[in-house]
Scaffold this motif. Structure first.
Motif, PDB file in Angstrom:
ATOM      1  N   CYS A 317      38.574  23.421  44.996  1.00 61.46           N
ATOM      2  CA  CYS A 317      38.535  22.579  43.800  1.00 61.46           C
ATOM      3  C   CYS A 317      38.943  21.149  44.121  1.00 61.46           C
ATOM      4  O   CYS A 317      38.597  20.219  43.413  1.00 61.46           O
ATOM      5  CB  CYS A 317      39.473  23.133  42.727  1.00 61.46           C
ATOM      6  N   ARG A 318      39.759  20.990  45.179  1.00 65.67           N
ATOM      7  CA  ARG A 318      40.193  19.649  45.541  1.00 65.67           C
ATOM      8  C   ARG A 318      39.184  18.962  46.440  1.00 65.67           C
ATOM      9  O   ARG A 318      39.252  17.766  46.666  1.00 65.67           O
ATOM     10  CB  ARG A 318      41.558  19.713  46.239  1.00 65.67           C
ATOM     11  N   ARG A 319      38.230  19.762  46.940  1.00 58.66           N
ATOM     12  CA  ARG A 319      37.294  19.231  47.934  1.00 58.66           C
ATOM     13  C   ARG A 319      35.902  19.026  47.336  1.00 58.66           C
ATOM     14  O   ARG A 319      35.335  17.951  47.433  1.00 58.66           O
ATOM     15  CB  ARG A 319      37.233  20.220  49.107  1.00 58.66           C
ATOM     16  N   ASP A 320      35.389  20.041  46.689  1.00 55.10           N
ATOM     17  CA  ASP A 320      33.996  19.994  46.231  1.00 55.10           C
ATOM     18  C   ASP A 320      33.922  19.857  44.720  1.00 55.10           C
ATOM     19  O   ASP A 320      34.851  20.211  44.005  1.00 55.10           O
ATOM     20  CB  ASP A 320      33.259  21.280  46.633  1.00 55.10           C
ATOM     21  N   ARG A 321      32.754  19.386  44.289  1.00 53.57           N
ATOM     22  CA  ARG A 321      32.555  19.213  42.864  1.00 53.57           C
ATOM     23  C   ARG A 321      31.765  20.374  42.297  1.00 53.57           C
ATOM     24  O   ARG A 321      30.656  20.629  42.751  1.00 53.57           O
ATOM     25  CB  ARG A 321      31.769  17.923  42.646  1.00 53.57           C
ATOM     26  N   PRO A 322      32.283  21.075  41.298  1.00 52.22           N
ATOM     27  CA  PRO A 322      31.540  22.205  40.735  1.00 52.22           C
ATOM     28  C   PRO A 322      30.404  21.727  39.837  1.00 52.22           C
ATOM     29  O   PRO A 322      30.513  20.696  39.181  1.00 52.22           O
ATOM     30  CB  PRO A 322      32.598  22.958  39.914  1.00 52.22           C
ATOM     31  N   ASN A 323      29.319  22.479  39.839  1.00 52.18           N
ATOM     32  CA  ASN A 323      28.210  22.180  38.931  1.00 52.18           C
ATOM     33  C   ASN A 323      28.221  23.170  37.773  1.00 52.18           C
ATOM     34  O   ASN A 323      28.862  24.213  37.839  1.00 52.18           O
ATOM     35  CB  ASN A 323      26.881  22.284  39.665  1.00 52.18           C
ATOM     36  N   LEU A 324      27.488  22.832  36.721  1.00 52.92           N
ATOM     37  CA  LEU A 324      27.387  23.740  35.589  1.00 52.92           C
ATOM     38  C   LEU A 324      26.625  24.994  36.018  1.00 52.92           C
ATOM     39  O   LEU A 324      25.520  24.906  36.544  1.00 52.92           O
ATOM     40  CB  LEU A 324      26.624  23.085  34.438  1.00 52.92           C
ATOM     41  N   VAL A 325      27.235  26.159  35.821  1.00 51.66           N
ATOM     42  CA  VAL A 325      26.544  27.419  36.116  1.00 51.66           C
ATOM     43  C   VAL A 325      26.726  28.354  34.923  1.00 51.66           C
ATOM     44  O   VAL A 325      27.589  28.126  34.076  1.00 51.66           O
ATOM     45  CB  VAL A 325      27.121  28.097  37.386  1.00 51.66           C
ATOM     46  N   ASP A 326      25.906  29.402  34.872  1.00 52.38           N
ATOM     47  CA  ASP A 326      26.065  30.381  33.806  1.00 52.38           C
ATOM     48  C   ASP A 326      27.438  31.016  33.902  1.00 52.38           C
ATOM     49  O   ASP A 326      27.872  31.421  34.975  1.00 52.38           O
ATOM     50  CB  ASP A 326      24.994  31.472  33.926  1.00 52.38           C
ATOM     51  N   ALA A 327      28.136  31.058  32.801  1.00 55.07           N
ATOM     52  CA  ALA A 327      29.478  31.642  32.790  1.00 55.07           C
ATOM     53  C   ALA A 327      29.631  32.406  31.492  1.00 55.07           C
ATOM     54  O   ALA A 327      29.811  31.806  30.441  1.00 55.07           O
ATOM     55  CB  ALA A 327      30.536  30.536  32.895  1.00 55.07           C
ATOM     56  N   GLY A 328      29.524  33.712  31.567  1.00 54.52           N
ATOM     57  CA  GLY A 328      29.566  34.505  30.346  1.00 54.52           C
ATOM     58  C   GLY A 328      28.453  34.044  29.425  1.00 54.52           C
ATOM     59  O   GLY A 328      27.322  33.816  29.863  1.00 54.52           O
ATOM     60  N   PRO A 329      28.744  33.846  28.142  1.00 50.11           N
ATOM     61  CA  PRO A 329      27.709  33.383  27.222  1.00 50.11           C
ATOM     62  C   PRO A 329      27.445  31.882  27.369  1.00 50.11           C
ATOM     63  O   PRO A 329      26.475  31.368  26.828  1.00 50.11           O
ATOM     64  CB  PRO A 329      28.323  33.690  25.852  1.00 50.11           C
ATOM     65  N   ASN A 330      28.320  31.166  28.061  1.00 56.66           N
ATOM     66  CA  ASN A 330      28.226  29.707  28.132  1.00 56.66           C
ATOM     67  C   ASN A 330      27.766  29.257  29.509  1.00 56.66           C
ATOM     68  O   ASN A 330      27.451  30.062  30.367  1.00 56.66           O
ATOM     69  CB  ASN A 330      29.598  29.090  27.839  1.00 56.66           C
ATOM     70  N   ARG A 331      27.792  27.943  29.690  1.00 59.10           N
ATOM     71  CA  ARG A 331      27.660  27.388  31.025  1.00 59.10           C
ATOM     72  C   ARG A 331      28.920  26.578  31.291  1.00 59.10           C
ATOM     73  O   ARG A 331      29.388  25.859  30.411  1.00 59.10           O
ATOM     74  CB  ARG A 331      26.416  26.501  31.129  1.00 59.10           C
ATOM     75  N   ALA A 332      29.484  26.720  32.496  1.00 58.44           N
ATOM     76  CA  ALA A 332      30.722  26.021  32.784  1.00 58.44           C
ATOM     77  C   ALA A 332      30.666  25.455  34.196  1.00 58.44           C
ATOM     78  O   ALA A 332      29.995  25.999  35.057  1.00 58.44           O
ATOM     79  CB  ALA A 332      31.921  26.955  32.645  1.00 58.44           C
ATOM     80  N   ALA A 333      31.370  24.344  34.395  1.00 59.94           N
ATOM     81  CA  ALA A 333      31.413  23.731  35.717  1.00 59.94           C
ATOM     82  C   ALA A 333      32.729  24.128  36.376  1.00 59.94           C
ATOM     83  O   ALA A 333      33.704  23.382  36.350  1.00 59.94           O
ATOM     84  CB  ALA A 333      31.289  22.212  35.600  1.00 59.94           C
ATOM     85  N   CYS A 334      32.749  25.352  36.927  1.00 61.13           N
ATOM     86  CA  CYS A 334      33.983  25.832  37.537  1.00 61.13           C
ATOM     87  C   CYS A 334      33.625  26.835  38.620  1.00 61.13           C
ATOM     88  O   CYS A 334      32.730  27.661  38.447  1.00 61.13           O
ATOM     89  CB  CYS A 334      34.873  26.486  36.484  1.00 61.13           C
ATOM     90  N   PHE A 335      34.333  26.759  39.770  1.00 61.60           N
ATOM     91  CA  PHE A 335      34.020  27.655  40.889  1.00 61.60           C
ATOM     92  C   PHE A 335      34.345  29.108  40.564  1.00 61.60           C
ATOM     93  O   PHE A 335      33.839  30.010  41.217  1.00 61.60           O
ATOM     94  CB  PHE A 335      34.769  27.207  42.152  1.00 61.60           C
ATOM     95  N   LEU A 336      35.218  29.327  39.562  1.00 61.90           N
ATOM     96  CA  LEU A 336      35.531  30.694  39.161  1.00 61.90           C
ATOM     97  C   LEU A 336      34.268  31.463  38.817  1.00 61.90           C
ATOM     98  O   LEU A 336      34.202  32.669  38.941  1.00 61.90           O
ATOM     99  CB  LEU A 336      36.436  30.679  37.926  1.00 61.90           C
ATOM    100  N   HIS A 337      33.265  30.712  38.353  1.00 60.44           N
ATOM    101  CA  HIS A 337      32.053  31.368  37.875  1.00 60.44           C
ATOM    102  C   HIS A 337      30.907  31.269  38.858  1.00 60.44           C
ATOM    103  O   HIS A 337      29.812  31.700  38.581  1.00 60.44           O
ATOM    104  CB  HIS A 337      31.636  30.766  36.536  1.00 60.44           C
ATOM    105  N   GLU A 338      31.177  30.638  40.015  1.00 61.96           N
ATOM    106  CA  GLU A 338      30.102  30.538  40.992  1.00 61.96           C
ATOM    107  C   GLU A 338      30.066  31.762  41.879  1.00 61.96           C
ATOM    108  O   GLU A 338      29.217  31.888  42.743  1.00 61.96           O
ATOM    109  CB  GLU A 338      30.257  29.266  41.829  1.00 61.96           C
ATOM    110  N   GLY A 339      31.043  32.634  41.705  1.00 59.84           N
ATOM    111  CA  GLY A 339      31.078  33.847  42.494  1.00 59.84           C
ATOM    112  C   GLY A 339      31.651  33.602  43.880  1.00 59.84           C
ATOM    113  O   GLY A 339      31.938  34.534  44.615  1.00 59.84           O
ATOM    114  N   GLY A 340      31.866  32.365  44.247  1.00 54.86           N
ATOM    115  CA  GLY A 340      32.417  32.065  45.562  1.00 54.86           C
ATOM    116  C   GLY A 340      33.931  32.016  45.504  1.00 54.86           C
ATOM    117  O   GLY A 340      34.549  32.384  44.510  1.00 54.86           O
ATOM    118  N   THR A 341      34.548  31.613  46.599  1.00 53.71           N
ATOM    119  CA  THR A 341      35.993  31.453  46.617  1.00 53.71           C
ATOM    120  C   THR A 341      36.352  30.088  46.056  1.00 53.71           C
ATOM    121  O   THR A 341      35.537  29.184  45.994  1.00 53.71           O
ATOM    122  CB  THR A 341      36.529  31.554  48.051  1.00 53.71           C
ATOM    123  N   GLN A 342      37.617  29.991  45.644  1.00 48.17           N
ATOM    124  CA  GLN A 342      37.996  28.718  45.049  1.00 48.17           C
ATOM    125  C   GLN A 342      38.330  27.683  46.116  1.00 48.17           C
ATOM    126  O   GLN A 342      39.279  27.758  46.803  1.00 48.17           O
ATOM    127  CB  GLN A 342      39.207  28.927  44.148  1.00 48.17           C
TER     128      GLN A 342
END
Lengths: 342, 323
Positions: A317-342
């Motif tokens: 999170c301190r290094r890369d910029r998250p993009n909007l991805v599908d997250a539950g019913p919404n779209r969110a810009a967070c690595f938690l929802h990218e399926g990768g590691t944080q």
């Protein structure tokens, strides 16, 4: 319907059911402010769309860039601010490349605006009628009398009693809520497809706020006008908007249907924002808050702009910029929802 | 509106009484008028007789009352120097000064307001900068230098306009105007220009500052959002909001110009009130000085009232009584 390239299928669909172009489509908008100490990016890669008859809420703390987004759409960014990238389409027409002269013809006619402070939005030296007639005649071919009739009709429509009398009066003879109704009537003067409402209720009493939001909802449905409702007030969004975009430090952090974002927030910032709203049901002694404050324009951290305040932040999170991805019913810009590691 | 007028009139009367008191005091400060009017060989009886005839043996307050009631009827006595009726002398000179001042004011508004708007809305351009720079010169040059310079260029070198005087005049009733004859019009250009140069820069700078202020306001932003074209925004919405201070200043300056056209009138030998006053001062002609003082004060008071009425015309918020 995530595809943007016009496929044969879509073309066939639109031929059968002529669905109109979105009232507003912003794609990858970037707004910069060149300063002596370098270029500051106020809006970073924002994409959103408002369908006809839909209210899109844009919510965020002050400085998140929500008002700037509205001003960029209207072409009213104040120098040295400038659109550095992306495209803005209003009812299918690209507006970010228009000259000032061409923009003058689009403003008021295809997109209207409602600003925060109704006390200062009207010219104090002209009667309400004069300002309405001026705007109507600017955008239509109506005669003076016909424009006056339309002004009366507009005042009636926004719920101003005794419009014949009110037409002759000056802004200072109106209360704040009534003035905001006049401002809305002015925004509606030429039946625009899109209205940018920038904090339309913030300066008003709470009881008046509800009247204005109800009015906006009704006008939106009656006229199939798309409304981009910019506010910091989650309560107003909850009552008014169909969908909501949450902005933080010039970027979109979450987007979704309003009930999903409120009850099922996916981004840590949105979660914090929602838990900060006091509830009538549980009595608490201290109000919840998100620690720290939003970074200023000139000191945004690398990676995710929210990482210094985020309870779940990891090294990525301190290094890369998250993009909007599908997250539950919404779209969110967070690595938690990218399926990768944080 | 009626209450407003009554209040204004009461104010005006108070101001006029104060000024006439000061004017009246001049008589007492410059010495005994009987000594000034009679020659040194006059006997004590002649002195007493004159003193009694002029009412100078009355108590102070009665004398002041007589002065005020005479002045209110336009009787300021007769000039010490040439024994003429003072009001007549001033009335004869007033049109010249008034025309000069009005022409100068019109020039300053017609030139100053557009220049102010242009320098405000075209801030970065070379011509706006040039106007700004030139205006500093306009403010800092004393008007007699400007007058002499204009005479040198347009009268002496180019020979386009007369260097002094008022040209031919036409009488309309008691008013003698120079604006209806060619020579009169040619004669008024240089003095009016020299009188207005300072005003132009003042108006321009005031309008510029006000425009910059108003253009930042929300209702201008909202007017742009309504799709109002730039020209209408600048000249209709913004300029009208700038006019209040311009009206105030212009009216105050008209009073000032009438009172202090002295220098210009002297440079151009313009037969106005200023020149009359300068001559009166030279000869200690007290009645003329006192009358001049009262009339200039009256002009100021009238202008002030006019300004307040104009305010109400420009700004609906001040039309309190209409509600």
């Amino acid at each position: 319907m995530m595809l943007h390239s016009p496929t044969v299928l879509e073309a066939a669909e639109s031929a059968a059911d002529p669905s109109p172009a979105p009232a507003l489509e912003v794609s990858n908008l970037t707004v910069e402010f060149p300063t002596r100490r370098g270029v500051l990016t106020a809006i970073d890669d924002v994409s959103l769309r408002v369908e006809p008859g839909e209210i899109l809420g844009v919510v965020g703390e002050s400085g998140a860039g929500k008002s700037i987004t509205g001003l960029a759409v209207l072409g009213l960014l104040e120098a040295p601010g400038r659109i550095a990238g992306g495209e803005i389409h209003v009812s299918g027409r690209r507006v970010d490349t228009l000259t000032e002269e061409e923009l003058t013809k689009v403003r008021g006619r295809e997109m209207g605006a409602i600003f925060q402070d109704p006390l200062t939005a009207l010219n104090p030296l002209f009667s309400v009628g004069a300002q309405l007639v001026e705007t109507i005649r600017l955008h239509t071919d109506l005669s003076r009398e016909a424009a006056r009739d339309r002004a009366l009709h507009l005042l009636r429509e926004v719920g101003i009693p005794a419009p014949e009398e009110r037409l002759r009066q000056y802004p200072h003879q109106f209360s704040g809520g009534m003035r905001q109704r006049v401002v809305i009537a002015l925004a509606l003067a030429a039946e625009p497809e899109l209205i940018i409402a920038d904090e339309p209720t913030t300066a008003l009493d709470v009881s008046i706020q509800a009247q204005i939001t109800t009015l906006l909802r009704r006008l939106c449905k009656d006229h199939r006008t798309g409304i981009m409702l910019v506010t910091h007030d989650m309560g107003v969004i909850a009552e008014t908007a169909d969908r909501v975009v949450v902005m933080y430090a010039g970027r979109m952090v979450e987007m979704g249907r309003v009930e999903d974002v409120i009850h099922n927030a996916q981004h840590p910032y949105t979660k914090g924002l929602m838990s900060a709203i006091p509830s009538l049901h549980d009595r608490v002694d201290t109000l919840t808050q998100i620690d720290g404050s939003m970074p200023r324009l000139n000191s945004r951290p690398s990676g995710c702009a929210f990482n210094p305040r985020c309870p779940m932040a990891g090294p990525r999170c301190r290094r890369d910029r998250p993009n909007l991805v599908d997250a539950g019913p919404n779209r969110a810009a967070c690595f938690l929802h990218e399926g990768g590691t944080q | 509106m009626l209450a407003f007028l009554i209040k204004r009139s009461a104010n005006a009367i108070f101001v006029m009484l104060s000024v006439s008191f000061i004017a009246f005091m001049i008589f007492r400060f410059v010495g005994d008028p009987v000594e000034l009017m009679l020659n040194e060989q006059a006997t004590q009886e002649q002195r007493d007789e004159l003193r009694n005839r002029l009412g100078l043996d009355e108590p102070f307050i009665v004398q002041f009352g007589t002065f005020v009631s005479n002045a209110a009827q336009g009787d300021f006595g007769i000039s010490f120097r040439n024994q003429q009726d003072v009001l007549g002398m001033i009335a004869e000179r007033f049109p010249a000064t008034f025309e000069l001042v009005i022409v100068a004011t019109l020039i300053s508004l017609v030139a100053g307001i557009p220049m102010g708007v242009i320098t405000a809305i075209r801030r970065q351009t070379w011509y706006a900068e040039a106007m700004q720079f030139t205006s500093i010169i306009g403010v800092s040059l004393p008007s007699f230098v400007v007058g002499i310079g204009l005479i040198l260029i347009f009268s002496v070198w180019l020979g386009w306009m007369p260097a002094f005087g008022r040209g031919e005049t036409v009488d309309i009733g008691w008013w003698s105007t120079g604006l209806l004859t060619h020579s009169g019009r040619m004669s008024i250009i240089l003095p009016a220009l020299s009188l207005s140069l300072f005003q132009i820069t003042l108006v321009m700078r005031l309008v510029r500052a006000e425009m910059l202020e108003v253009l930042r306001s929300d209702f201008i932003k909202f007017a742009r959002a309504r799709g109002i074209p730039a020209r209408a925004i600048h000249f209709r919405h913004a300029l009208r909001n700038c006019l209040m201070p311009v009206v105030t200043m212009t009216a105050m300056q008209i009073g000032g110009l009438i009172a202090f056209a002295l220098v210009t009138e002297t440079v151009f030998q313009w037969p106005g009130m200023g020149l009359l006053f300068i001559q009166a001062v030279t000869f200690v002609d007290v009645p003329i000085m006192a009358a001049y003082l009262c009339i200039v004060a009256l002009i100021f008071v009238l202008l002030n009232t006019l300004v307040d009425i104009t305010y109400a015309m420009i700004d609906p918020r001040l039309r309190g009584a209409e509600k």
